[in-house]
Design a protein around this motif. Structure first.
Motif, PDB file in Angstrom:
ATOM      1  N   ASP A  75       0.825  -1.209   0.000  1.00  0.00           N
ATOM      2  CA  ASP A  75       0.000   0.000   0.000  1.00  0.00           C
ATOM      3  C   ASP A  75       0.859   1.259   0.000  1.00  0.00           C
ATOM      4  O   ASP A  75       0.559   2.234  -0.701  1.00  0.00           O
ATOM      5  CB  ASP A  75      -0.910   0.010   1.231  1.00  0.00           C
ATOM      6  CG  ASP A  75      -1.952  -1.104   1.207  1.00  0.00           C
ATOM      7  OD1 ASP A  75      -2.152  -1.689   0.117  1.00  0.00           O
ATOM      8  OD2 ASP A  75      -2.534  -1.391   2.269  1.00  0.00           O
ATOM      9  N   LEU A  76       1.943   1.226   0.771  1.00  0.00           N
ATOM     10  CA  LEU A  76       2.806   2.403   0.864  1.00  0.00           C
ATOM     11  C   LEU A  76       3.491   2.696  -0.464  1.00  0.00           C
ATOM     12  O   LEU A  76       3.527   3.850  -0.923  1.00  0.00           O
ATOM     13  CB  LEU A  76       3.851   2.189   1.963  1.00  0.00           C
ATOM     14  CG  LEU A  76       4.856   3.326   2.157  1.00  0.00           C
ATOM     15  CD1 LEU A  76       4.153   4.589   2.645  1.00  0.00           C
ATOM     16  CD2 LEU A  76       5.952   2.921   3.133  1.00  0.00           C
ATOM     17  N   LEU A  77       4.023   1.670  -1.106  1.00  0.00           N
ATOM     18  CA  LEU A  77       4.774   1.890  -2.334  1.00  0.00           C
ATOM     19  C   LEU A  77       3.872   2.252  -3.511  1.00  0.00           C
ATOM     20  O   LEU A  77       4.322   2.885  -4.467  1.00  0.00           O
ATOM     21  CB  LEU A  77       5.607   0.644  -2.663  1.00  0.00           C
ATOM     22  CG  LEU A  77       6.704   0.295  -1.644  1.00  0.00           C
ATOM     23  CD1 LEU A  77       7.516  -0.898  -2.119  1.00  0.00           C
ATOM     24  CD2 LEU A  77       7.616   1.482  -1.370  1.00  0.00           C
ATOM     25  N   LEU A  78       2.614   1.859  -3.445  1.00  0.00           N
ATOM     26  CA  LEU A  78       1.680   2.221  -4.517  1.00  0.00           C
ATOM     27  C   LEU A  78       1.051   3.595  -4.315  1.00  0.00           C
ATOM     28  O   LEU A  78       0.456   4.156  -5.236  1.00  0.00           O
ATOM     29  CB  LEU A  78       0.562   1.166  -4.621  1.00  0.00           C
ATOM     30  CG  LEU A  78       0.959  -0.197  -5.195  1.00  0.00           C
ATOM     31  CD1 LEU A  78      -0.207  -1.173  -5.093  1.00  0.00           C
ATOM     32  CD2 LEU A  78       1.431  -0.069  -6.644  1.00  0.00           C
ATOM     33  N   ALA A  79       1.202   4.139  -3.114  1.00  0.00           N
ATOM     34  CA  ALA A  79       0.552   5.414  -2.804  1.00  0.00           C
ATOM     35  C   ALA A  79       1.245   6.575  -3.516  1.00  0.00           C
ATOM     36  O   ALA A  79       2.482   6.625  -3.594  1.00  0.00           O
ATOM     37  CB  ALA A  79       0.566   5.652  -1.289  1.00  0.00           C
ATOM     38  N   THR A  80       0.470   7.513  -4.018  1.00  0.00           N
ATOM     39  CA  THR A  80       1.047   8.718  -4.630  1.00  0.00           C
ATOM     40  C   THR A  80       1.452   9.729  -3.556  1.00  0.00           C
ATOM     41  O   THR A  80       2.344  10.540  -3.777  1.00  0.00           O
ATOM     42  CB  THR A  80       0.030   9.364  -5.590  1.00  0.00           C
ATOM     43  OG1 THR A  80      -1.193   9.605  -4.878  1.00  0.00           O
ATOM     44  CG2 THR A  80      -0.252   8.435  -6.766  1.00  0.00           C
ATOM     45  N   ASP A  81       0.813   9.668  -2.406  1.00  0.00           N
ATOM     46  CA  ASP A  81       1.149  10.554  -1.285  1.00  0.00           C
ATOM     47  C   ASP A  81       1.488   9.666  -0.086  1.00  0.00           C
ATOM     48  O   ASP A  81       0.616   9.294   0.701  1.00  0.00           O
ATOM     49  CB  ASP A  81      -0.042  11.456  -0.959  1.00  0.00           C
ATOM     50  CG  ASP A  81       0.308  12.514   0.101  1.00  0.00           C
ATOM     51  OD1 ASP A  81       1.311  12.331   0.817  1.00  0.00           O
ATOM     52  OD2 ASP A  81      -0.438  13.502   0.210  1.00  0.00           O
ATOM     53  N   ARG A  82       2.768   9.339   0.043  1.00  0.00           N
ATOM     54  CA  ARG A  82       3.171   8.386   1.073  1.00  0.00           C
ATOM     55  C   ARG A  82       3.004   8.915   2.490  1.00  0.00           C
ATOM     56  O   ARG A  82       2.567   8.169   3.376  1.00  0.00           O
ATOM     57  CB  ARG A  82       4.605   7.913   0.815  1.00  0.00           C
ATOM     58  CG  ARG A  82       4.689   7.068  -0.449  1.00  0.00           C
ATOM     59  CD  ARG A  82       6.079   6.559  -0.739  1.00  0.00           C
ATOM     60  NE  ARG A  82       6.063   5.773  -1.965  1.00  0.00           N
ATOM     61  CZ  ARG A  82       7.144   5.261  -2.538  1.00  0.00           C
ATOM     62  NH1 ARG A  82       8.342   5.452  -1.976  1.00  0.00           N
ATOM     63  NH2 ARG A  82       7.044   4.555  -3.640  1.00  0.00           N
TER      64      ARG A  82
END
Length: 559
Positions: A167-174
């Protein structure tokens, strides 16, 4: 493209590595003539599961460095602390091209605590643009401490990391993802009290692809694995670790495995396990498997079917984590023997019924212990019994009761450990609440007592744990009592491969050799026993305590 560097810190403190205490095994590095604390090299299944799962969902490359392997590959070690050593390693040119965007540090044991802090600091210097993450059992349980001691860790994963890290690596706003995700902890989210964070588990473990063993230095894990301490070690040097389930339903007060995997059992399907075994054989040519499940015996027929599947492929098995004794009936033990298993680790833990029930909350009765050990001996399976001494609530009378019971069963070997408060365990919480710690929790190593209670001191537990080791394994050795000097000798020589200066092991090896009709070799061992005992006062209390006739002028020898 993301570039993730997975880092596994040493599972030993700096002091224990450079100045190993007398009651632990040691290693030599390269051509060095110095003894260093023994560093165990066990395959880190967590990081290779993360690597393969992330590659299923996004484009990335991954790299791993396990400092337990790296330390043993050094020709010598002249550093004043681990941080200096880590700095030199990460400054090496091998990371210039990779230049990670994410550094993920995974730690399981309290002895790795300071190394996690040091690695985070060095990686912040070396890779200033990278996101530095930490996870694993230790970090999950001690997230408050890590944020207090490290300004370089950006976020901590609570429990298993596959889904949270995806989820973190796919997020545009980490930063926003971390702020709103129940399994990600940031410095700002740490509450003053309580724990609001939650696990995010993969319910179907078959969703995880075949593990990414290729990012590891597999040959390096043959240097000093846990199984090298056991009778099967030499034969299984080419074994590969697997895990067929996650979770453990039991609530033993000394255990914290549920912090990472929870108490609910989740399983790889039997078909998937068989497919993984086939891939390991095809890719790596290995047919020995170390099963690392916390509770392998879950399910009625599942354990039988998995063992049978490995047997059908001509594979060998070693259970690194002990199997629940209640489930080890004669049928399953015979299946294990037919599969080629010659040794089992048994989680006996204590010979006191009260301690097992009321202190450890362990669902085990002593008659089961005796039955399993007797069955194993009849079938021909070597029994390696884990024992824990020094639980809060355990009394000196309980310890004496445990010693007497254990002397009455014929286990082949007993591994006596100091009860260690693992962060996240009920034992740890009790030790904190009642102020039992007399030494830092991060200095615990299963051989060093760090707590004391109204019933005993830390010094007493330190002494009695090793005294029980000497009494059960040497003075009162089961195989010697049964007249099997060859099997006893094999065990004593195994000890000497790990700790060559073990005076008492030398003495009892000499005694076996004398009875086996090998007087010249017996004389060599006896001379070593006397030399080691004369040059180190460590052995004196135990020689005197049990009246071991090591020296020629000892009147007990004449008797």
């Amino acid at each position: 493209m993301e570039r993730i560097l997975f880092v596994v810190p040493p599972n030993i403190t700096f002091d224990d590595f450079v100045r190993p205490p007398g009651n632990v095994g040691t290693v030599r590095l390269g051509q060095s003539d110095k003894n260093f604390g023994s560093v165990i090299t066990d395959i880190p299944l967590g990081i290779i599961s993360l690597s393969t799962y992330l590659k299923k969902h996004l484009e990335l490359t991954s790299m791993a460095i396990d400092f337990n392997v790296q330390l043993l590959k050094e020709s010598d070690f002249e550093f004043g602390d681990f941080r200096s050593y880590f700095r030199q390693h990460f400054l090496a040119g091998k990371y210039d091209e990779f230049n990670p965007t994410v550094v993920a540090i995974s730690a399981q044991f309290t002895s790795s605590y300071h190394s996690v802090v040091d690695i985070a600091a060095v990686c912040r210097e070396r890779f200033p643009e990278a996101t530095i993450l930490a996870g694993g059992n230790l970090v999950t349980a001690m997230y408050r401490d890590f944020f207090a001691d490290s300004a370089c860790i950006d976020a901590i994963c609570f429990g298993e990391g596959e889904l949270p890290l995806r989820d973190l690596l796919l997020a545009t706003d980490r930063p926003a993802l971390i702020a709103g995700h129940n399994s990600w902890i940031s410095r700002e989210k740490v509450p003053a009290v309580g724990n609001p964070f939650q696990h995010t588990f993969i319910e179907d473990l078959d969703d995880i692809p075949f593990l990414d063993y290729d990012i590891l230095d597999l040959d390096g894990y043959r240097l000093n694995p846990t199984l090298s301490r056991y009778a099967v070690g030499a034969e299984s040097a080419g074994a590969l670790a697997i895990m067929t389930s996650r979770g453990c339903p039991f609530k033993c007060t000394f255990c914290a495995s549920y912090q990472a995997h929870g108490r609910k059992m989740r399983y790889y399907s039997e078909q998937r396990v068989a497919e993984d075994i086939d891939q390991i054989i095809a890719r790596y040519g290995m047919k020995s498997f170390i099963i690392q499940d916390d509770h392998f015996m879950g399910g009625r027929e599942r354990p039988y079917n998995i063992v049978a599947a490995i047997k059908e492929r001509g594979g060998a098995i070693f259970f690194q984590n002990a199997l629940a004794l209640y489930a080890l009936d004669r049928r399953f033990l015979q299946l294990l023997k037919d599969t080629g298993i010659d040794e089992l680790v048994l989680p006996v833990e204590s010979g006191s019924a009260r301690v097992l029930k009321d202190v450890m909350h362990k669902p085990l009765k002593l008659d089961i212990v005796k039955r399993v050990i007797d069955d194993c001996r009849e079938i021909g399976i070597f029994t390696d019994c884990n024992i824990i001494v020094g639980m809060p609530g355990e009394t000196k009378a309980d310890i004496d009761e445990s010693r007497e019971f254990l002397k009455g069963v014929y286990g082949d070997w007993f591994r006596v450990f100091v009860a260690t408060p693992i962060p996240g365990s009920e034992m740890y919480d009790e030790a904190i609440d009642k102020k039992y710690f007399v030494n830092s929790p991060v200095n615990a190593n299963y051989k060093r007592a760090v707590i004391e209670t109204p019933d005993w001191s830390a010094e007493f537990i330190q002494h009695i744990s090793y005294a029980m080791n000497i009494e059960l394994n040497f003075v009162h050795n089961s195989n010697v009592r049964l007249g099997d000097d060859r099997k006893a000798l094999d065990c004593f020589e195994k000890v000497l491969r790990v700790k060559p200066d073990h005076a008492i092991a030398c003495f009892y090896a000499a005694s076996c050799l004398e009875r086996l009709g090998e007087p010249e070799k017996a004389a060599e061992y006896l001379e070593k026993a006397r030399d080691f005992a004369a040059t180190s006062t460590f052995w004196t209390p135990y020689i005197e305590m049990f009246g071991i006739p090591v020296f020629p002028d000892d009147p007990r020898e004449a008797a």
